[in-house]
Design an enzyme around this catalytic site. Structure first.
Site, PDB file in Angstrom:
ATOM      1  N   GLU A  81       0.887  -1.274   0.058  1.00 49.94           N
ATOM      2  CA  GLU A  81       0.067  -0.204  -0.109  1.00 49.94           C
ATOM      3  C   GLU A  81       0.749   1.257  -0.214  1.00 49.94           C
ATOM      4  O   GLU A  81       0.353   2.431  -0.302  1.00 49.94           O
ATOM      5  CB  GLU A  81      -0.969   0.078   1.231  1.00 49.94           C
ATOM      6  CG  GLU A  81      -1.884  -1.103   0.989  1.00 49.94           C
ATOM      7  CD  GLU A  81      -2.941  -1.182   2.242  1.00 49.94           C
ATOM      8  OE1 GLU A  81      -2.686  -0.706   3.435  1.00 49.94           O
ATOM      9  OE2 GLU A  81      -4.169  -1.828   2.075  1.00 49.94           O
ATOM     10  N   GLU A 112       7.191 -22.110   7.881  1.00 50.59           N
ATOM     11  CA  GLU A 112       7.641 -20.955   9.064  1.00 50.59           C
ATOM     12  C   GLU A 112       8.385 -21.634   9.850  1.00 50.59           C
ATOM     13  O   GLU A 112       9.074 -21.049  10.908  1.00 50.59           O
ATOM     14  CB  GLU A 112       6.243 -20.574   9.926  1.00 50.59           C
ATOM     15  CG  GLU A 112       5.799 -21.525  10.920  1.00 50.59           C
ATOM     16  CD  GLU A 112       4.592 -21.206  11.577  1.00 50.59           C
ATOM     17  OE1 GLU A 112       4.689 -20.978  12.785  1.00 50.59           O
ATOM     18  OE2 GLU A 112       3.783 -20.007  11.055  1.00 50.59           O
TER      19      GLU A 112
END
Length: 273
Positions: A81, A112
Site C-alpha cells: 500500500e 515457518e
C-alpha cells in the site's frame, strides 16, 4: 521463569457455541477494544523503531517486513500500500512471508519452521547495512522470522520486531523490539484476531510516520498518491482545487497533465503565464 505465550492462553470466554450471534459480536467487540490500549502502552518502543526506519529510508535504505501466516500477510499488505498511497517506488518497502507469495492465499505447511529460509529470502534482495528488517510474529517464536533476524544482526543490519508476547525469543533477538500484549484471544490461540489487529495498527503507524518524515505528505494530504482509479483522480482534483482556488475542470486538467497533486500544484504558476 519460562516464557509464557499469552497469545496461546485460554480465552476469557467459554461455551462459545452456545452464544447467540449478538452475544458473540458483543464479546468479540469487548475484546477488540483492548487493542488500542495495548498499542498505546507500546508507543515508546514504536517511536524508537520508527525513528530507525525513517533514518534508514532517508539515507537510501529499504524497509523489509518478514513474517509467517497472518503476520506475514499483514506485512505484505502494508508494503504493497505504500507505493499507491505515497508515490514511492515498489522496492522501498518490501514484504516477505514464509512460503512465498503463494502463501498469501493458501497456507504452506511447515514453511515457518525453517530457521534458514528467511535469511535466504532476504538475500535475494541483496540486503545490506543500509536496510532495516522488521520481523512480525504474534507468538514471538516463529523460527523463519527469528532465524532471519539473527543473520541480520550478524551482518550489521538493523532489526526490529512486532510481537504480542512479553519477553519472547523474537523480542530478545531484535535490536528494536515492539511488544503489544493484547492478552488471550476470544477464540483461544486465534491470533489473527486481537494480535493481528494490533500488528496492523503498528504497521500503519510505522509506515505512515516514516513516509511523512520523508516528505510524502503536505499538510494532511497524500500529494504523491498514484492516480490509479477514478476515486483517487477525483480526490486529487479536489486537493488541487482547494490549494490553488481554481475550478474543478482546470484542476482536473492540471492533475491529469502532470500526474500527481504535488506536480500539478508546482506547475500552476508556469501554466498561468
Amino acid at each position: 521463569m519460562s516464557f509464557q505465550k499469552t497469545t496461546e492462553a485460554d480465552s476469557h470466554y467459554d461455551h462459545l457455541e452456545k452464544m447467540s450471534i449478538q452475544e458473540l459480536l458483543v464479546n468479540i467487540n469487548m475484546e477488540d477494544q483492548k487493542v488500542p490500549i495495548a498499542v498505546q502502552k507500546a508507543l515508546p518502543q514504536i517511536e524508537v523503531l520508527t525513528q530507525i526506519v525513517s533514518e534508514k529510508l532517508k539515507n537510501g535504505g529499504r524497509l523489509f517486513y518478514i513474517g509467517a501466516g497472518t503476520s506475514g500477510r499483514l506485512g505484505i499488505v502494508d508494503a504493497s500500500e505504500c507505493p499507491p498511497t505515497f508515490g514511492v517506488p515498489h522496492g522501498l518497502v518490501i514484504g516477505l512471508m514464509a512460503g512465498g507469495d503463494s502463501a498469501m492465499r493458501k497456507a504452506v505447511e511447515f514453511a515457518e519452521d525453517s530457521e534458514k529460509q528467511g535469511w535466504k529470502d532476504l538475500q535475494e534482495y541483496e540486503i545490506s547495512e543500509k536496510d532495516v528488517v522488521i520481523g512480525i510474529a504474534a507468538s514471538g517464536t516463529t523460527p523463519y522470522v527469528i532465524g532471519a533476524l539473527k543473520k541480520c544482526n550478524d551482518n550489521n543490519i538493523s532489526t526490529g520486531c512486532i510481537t504480542c508476547n512479553h519477553g519472547s525469543p523474537l523480542a530478545k533477538t531484535a535490536q528494536f523490539p515492539v511488544e503489544v500484549v493484547v492478552g488471550p484471544e476470544f477464540v483461544t490461540g486465534s491470533s489473527r484476531m486481537k494480535a493481528g489487529t494490533a500488528q496492523k495498527l503498528v504497521l500503519n503507524m510505522i509506515s505512515t510516520a516514516a513516509m511523512i518524515q520523508l516528505g510524502r505528505v503536505e499538510g494532511n494530504k497524500m500529494v504523491d498518491m498514484q492516480l490509479s482509479n477514478n476515486k483517487l483522480v477525483h480526490r486529487g482534483t479536489r486537493m488541487v482545487m482547494e490549494v490553488l482556488n481554481i475550478s474543478e475542470e482546470k484542476a482536473n486538467e492540471l492533475l491529469l497533465k502532470h500526474g500527481s497533486v504535488r506536480s500539478a500544484i508546482k506547475a500552476f504558476p508556469d501554466e498561468t503565464h
